[in-house]
Scaffold this motif. Sequence first.
Motif, PDB file in Angstrom:
ATOM      1  N   ALA A   1       0.829  -1.198   0.000  1.00 40.17           N
ATOM      2  CA  ALA A   1       0.000   0.000   0.000  1.00 40.17           C
ATOM      3  C   ALA A   1       0.866   1.252   0.000  1.00 40.17           C
ATOM      4  CB  ALA A   1      -0.924  -0.008   1.205  1.00 40.17           C
ATOM      5  N   LYS A   2       0.446   2.197  -0.784  1.00 42.99           N
ATOM      6  CA  LYS A   2       1.160   3.465  -0.929  1.00 42.99           C
ATOM      7  C   LYS A   2       0.539   4.544  -0.046  1.00 42.99           C
ATOM      8  CE  LYS A   2       1.949   6.551  -4.801  1.00 42.99           C
ATOM      9  NZ  LYS A   2       1.795   6.692  -6.240  1.00 42.99           N
ATOM     10  N   HIS A   3      -0.763   4.431   0.180  1.00 45.35           N
ATOM     11  CA  HIS A   3      -1.498   5.429   0.954  1.00 45.35           C
ATOM     12  C   HIS A   3      -2.396   4.747   1.981  1.00 45.35           C
ATOM     13  CE1 HIS A   3      -0.289   8.650  -1.732  1.00 45.35           C
ATOM     14  NE2 HIS A   3      -0.676   7.921  -2.756  1.00 45.35           N
ATOM     15  N   SER A   4      -2.756   5.513   3.004  1.00 40.90           N
ATOM     16  CA  SER A   4      -3.669   4.988   4.022  1.00 40.90           C
ATOM     17  C   SER A   4      -4.557   6.117   4.537  1.00 40.90           C
ATOM     18  CB  SER A   4      -2.887   4.360   5.175  1.00 40.90           C
ATOM     19  OG  SER A   4      -1.951   5.283   5.712  1.00 40.90           O
ATOM     20  N   VAL A   5      -5.807   5.753   4.798  1.00 39.12           N
ATOM     21  CA  VAL A   5      -6.775   6.740   5.263  1.00 39.12           C
ATOM     22  C   VAL A   5      -7.683   6.128   6.320  1.00 39.12           C
ATOM     23  CG1 VAL A   5      -8.417   6.248   3.384  1.00 39.12           C
ATOM     24  CG2 VAL A   5      -8.497   8.473   4.539  1.00 39.12           C
ATOM     25  N   LEU A   6      -7.946   6.912   7.355  1.00 39.83           N
ATOM     26  CA  LEU A   6      -8.852   6.523   8.428  1.00 39.83           C
ATOM     27  C   LEU A   6      -9.956   7.576   8.511  1.00 39.83           C
ATOM     28  CD1 LEU A   6      -9.358   4.585  10.901  1.00 39.83           C
ATOM     29  CD2 LEU A   6      -8.156   6.303  12.273  1.00 39.83           C
ATOM     30  N   PHE A   7     -11.204   7.127   8.409  1.00 41.49           N
ATOM     31  CA  PHE A   7     -12.363   8.008   8.527  1.00 41.49           C
ATOM     32  C   PHE A   7     -12.892   7.898   9.952  1.00 41.49           C
ATOM     33  CE2 PHE A   7     -12.159   6.657   4.088  1.00 41.49           C
ATOM     34  CZ  PHE A   7     -12.142   7.887   3.438  1.00 41.49           C
ATOM     35  N   VAL A   8     -13.139   9.039  10.600  1.00 39.57           N
ATOM     36  CA  VAL A   8     -13.515   9.038  12.010  1.00 39.57           C
ATOM     37  C   VAL A   8     -14.776   9.868  12.228  1.00 39.57           C
ATOM     38  CG1 VAL A   8     -12.779   9.655  14.350  1.00 39.57           C
ATOM     39  CG2 VAL A   8     -11.098   8.792  12.707  1.00 39.57           C
ATOM     40  N   CYS A   9     -15.702   9.299  13.016  1.00 40.06           N
ATOM     41  CA  CYS A   9     -16.873  10.046  13.479  1.00 40.06           C
ATOM     42  C   CYS A   9     -17.084   9.699  14.946  1.00 40.06           C
ATOM     43  CB  CYS A   9     -18.105   9.782  12.622  1.00 40.06           C
ATOM     44  SG  CYS A   9     -18.807   8.128  12.756  1.00 40.06           S
ATOM     45  N   LEU A  10     -18.235  10.017  15.464  1.00 44.86           N
ATOM     46  CA  LEU A  10     -18.498   9.820  16.884  1.00 44.86           C
ATOM     47  C   LEU A  10     -18.591   8.337  17.260  1.00 44.86           C
ATOM     48  CD1 LEU A  10     -19.078  11.304  19.540  1.00 44.86           C
ATOM     49  CD2 LEU A  10     -21.490  11.351  18.889  1.00 44.86           C
ATOM     50  N   GLY A  11     -19.512   7.596  16.642  1.00 43.28           N
ATOM     51  CA  GLY A  11     -19.752   6.220  17.063  1.00 43.28           C
ATOM     52  C   GLY A  11     -19.250   5.134  16.134  1.00 43.28           C
TER      53      GLY A  11
END
Length: 160
Positions: free
Chosen positions: A3-13
């Motif tokens: 993998a060249k890139h990484s992303v984490l999506f964050v919200c409340l729950g």
Amino acid sequence: MTAKHSVLFVCLGNICRSTMAEGVFEHLVKERGLQDQWVIDSAGTGDWHVGYPPDERTMKVLKKHGIHGYKHKGRLITQADFTTFEYIFGMDHENISDITELAPANSTAKVALLGEFDPQKELIIEDPYFTVSRNKNAFNEVYDQCLRCCAAFLDTVSGK
């Protein structure tokens, strides 16, 4: 290829917005044949839904738009995420505040609102969990905004 890139999506729950964004982004990455270049995940800042699947309304909207087979179990954002992921996207200012508070001194992640990539300039992705009582279309609107933002972000990173 790793993998060249990484992303984490964050919200409340971690059952509505962040999982919607994760499902949408995974789908876009697969459509473009880039799945071997990305590590994609989502997390929450609160522990109410740890271990639970995404909200059934999130899953219904994803399926309606041809996104099948998406699976996730709710989890909390961790200190390790700040060095594991290149990008960490919150959905609103409260998420960003919580994420920033949790960030360790050695954080290498770029933290931002996912809405910063919205071509329609809607900076905040409203929580449909709380707004669906007054807006029956809330989950569909979150999908539309996540699609716009995720596509624009992917274009930016891909150099399109």
